[in-house]
Design an enzyme around this catalytic site. Structure first.
Site, mmCIF file in Angstrom:
data_model
loop_
_atom_site.group_PDB
_atom_site.id
_atom_site.type_symbol
_atom_site.label_atom_id
_atom_site.label_comp_id
_atom_site.label_asym_id
_atom_site.label_seq_id
_atom_site.Cartn_x
_atom_site.Cartn_y
_atom_site.Cartn_z
ATOM 1 N N LYS A 11 71.146 -135.075 -108.311
ATOM 2 C CA LYS A 11 70.623 -135.146 -106.936
ATOM 3 C C LYS A 11 69.506 -134.106 -106.771
ATOM 4 O O LYS A 11 68.742 -133.876 -107.709
ATOM 5 C CB LYS A 11 71.761 -134.967 -105.930
ATOM 6 C CG LYS A 11 72.922 -135.928 -106.213
ATOM 7 C CD LYS A 11 73.955 -135.996 -105.131
ATOM 8 C CE LYS A 11 75.027 -137.002 -105.526
ATOM 9 N NZ LYS A 11 76.038 -137.207 -104.494
ATOM 10 N N HIS A 93 71.249 -145.786 -104.712
ATOM 11 C CA HIS A 93 72.321 -144.836 -104.392
ATOM 12 C C HIS A 93 72.511 -144.814 -102.876
ATOM 13 O O HIS A 93 71.547 -144.940 -102.121
ATOM 14 C CB HIS A 93 71.949 -143.444 -104.911
ATOM 15 C CG HIS A 93 73.082 -142.471 -104.814
ATOM 16 N ND1 HIS A 93 73.439 -141.874 -103.631
ATOM 17 C CD2 HIS A 93 73.960 -142.020 -105.740
ATOM 18 C CE1 HIS A 93 74.484 -141.089 -103.843
ATOM 19 N NE2 HIS A 93 74.824 -141.162 -105.120
ATOM 20 N N GLU A 163 80.403 -146.889 -105.954
ATOM 21 C CA GLU A 163 80.541 -145.575 -105.337
ATOM 22 C C GLU A 163 80.897 -145.734 -103.863
ATOM 23 O O GLU A 163 79.993 -145.916 -103.023
ATOM 24 C CB GLU A 163 79.233 -144.791 -105.458
ATOM 25 C CG GLU A 163 78.820 -144.516 -106.890
ATOM 26 C CD GLU A 163 77.965 -143.253 -106.977
ATOM 27 O OE1 GLU A 163 78.297 -142.387 -107.794
ATOM 28 O OE2 GLU A 163 76.986 -143.143 -106.228
ATOM 29 N N GLY A 169 81.070 -136.714 -102.735
ATOM 30 C CA GLY A 169 80.955 -135.320 -102.316
ATOM 31 C C GLY A 169 82.042 -134.853 -101.362
ATOM 32 O O GLY A 169 81.937 -133.787 -100.767
ATOM 33 N N SER A 206 83.410 -138.205 -106.283
ATOM 34 C CA SER A 206 84.388 -137.127 -106.479
ATOM 35 C C SER A 206 85.142 -137.219 -107.805
ATOM 36 O O SER A 206 86.322 -136.865 -107.875
ATOM 37 C CB SER A 206 85.366 -137.051 -105.299
ATOM 38 O OG SER A 206 84.674 -136.711 -104.115
HETATM 39 P P1 PGA Z 1 80.040 -136.658 -106.365
HETATM 40 O O1 PGA Z 1 78.754 -137.620 -106.271
HETATM 41 O O2 PGA Z 1 80.574 -136.761 -107.762
HETATM 42 O O3 PGA Z 1 79.504 -135.292 -106.044
HETATM 43 O O4 PGA Z 1 81.016 -137.165 -105.354
HETATM 44 C C1 PGA Z 1 78.727 -138.852 -106.933
HETATM 45 C C2 PGA Z 1 77.415 -139.560 -106.698
HETATM 46 O O5 PGA Z 1 76.912 -139.550 -105.561
HETATM 47 O O6 PGA Z 1 76.830 -140.152 -107.639
#
Ligand code: PGA
Length: 246
Positions: A11, A93, A163, A169, A206
């Protein structure tokens, strides 16, 4: 058999000093069974691709424009990503869909551009919490897949990442049954449309060192798209090892 992939999405995180994380990852995984991918911010792509040359670690962008070049200030084309040495690009995304209003049609156009540039498109789909609460998860995923994937998708040029928006997150993860339900639907829908049963299907949201093995044991999960836990080599390394052991 679908190719397994451990993908890291940095990110908007990382500067030159963080390339040390990639060196550590390369040293820890000289010959992994799965593919390893890191998608850093665009500012790091060339340097990371150079650092990873000849290793098992591949690099990718986090978005691209649908056009090959032109008057689009601030945007980056798929050809430009490929020119850095990148092999993949994340598209659609949920943070792009939410922050930049990206539609399925735009994601589809970007995927076409990515594939034309020789990149593997990592196309993301996922329901919001409200959509899950309303019982709409499977129809949302089916419709995002139908709208975001061009007809040119194959197991070679496309990876799909499921996702759930509410799991990104947040530290909240769907049950393994909930993941299985969506991944089974995706496998069936993709096989029906493309006649190709081997597309790599990632789970994202996560994924951490302590839940990775359980998630990788779910049928039709071929790897993960990892955000926060991909930033530190030690954490991502544990996730890679779990995928290799699955
Ligand atoms: P995360 O993000 O593992 O921090 O939850 C995953 C993503 O957005 O690809």
């Amino acid at each position: 058999m679908a190719k397994k992939l451990a993908a890291g999405n940095w990110k908007m995180n990382g500067t030159g000093a963080d390339l040390a994380q990639v060196s550590a990852l390369i040293a820890a995984h000289p010959a992994p069974k799965c593919d390893i991918l890191i998608c850093p911010p665009a500012t790091l792509l060339s340097r990371m691709s150079d650092a990873a040359k000849g290793s098992a670690v591949k690099t990718g962008g986090q978005d691209c424009h649908a056009d090959a070049s032109g008057a689009h200030t601030g945007d980056i084309s798929a050809l430009m990503l490929a020119d850095t040495g990148a092999s993949h690009v994340i598209l659609g995304h949920s943070e792009r869909r939410a922050d930049h209003g990206e539609t399925d049609a735009q994601v589809r156009a970007k995927a076409l551009a990515a594939q034309a540039a020789g990149l593997i498109a990592v196309i993301c789909v996922g329901e919001t919490e409200a959509q899950r609460d309303a019982g709409d998860t499977l129809s949302v995923i089916a419709s995002q897949l139908a709208g975001s994937l061009p007809d040119s998708c194959t197991a070679v040029n496309t990876v799909i990442a499921y996702e759930p928006v509410w799991a990104i997150g947040t530290g909240r993860v769907p049950t393994t049954d909930q993941i299985a339900q969506v991944h089974d639907l995706m496998r069936d829908a993709l096989t029906a449309r493309f006649g190709d049963a081997d597309m790599t299907l990632l789970y994202g949201g996560s994924v951490k060192p302590d839940n990775a093995a359980e998630i990788f044991a779910v049928a039709n999960v071929d790897g993960a798209l990892v955000g926060g836990a991909s930033l530190k080599a030690a954490d991502f390394s544990t996730i890679i090892a779990a995928l290799d052991a699955s």
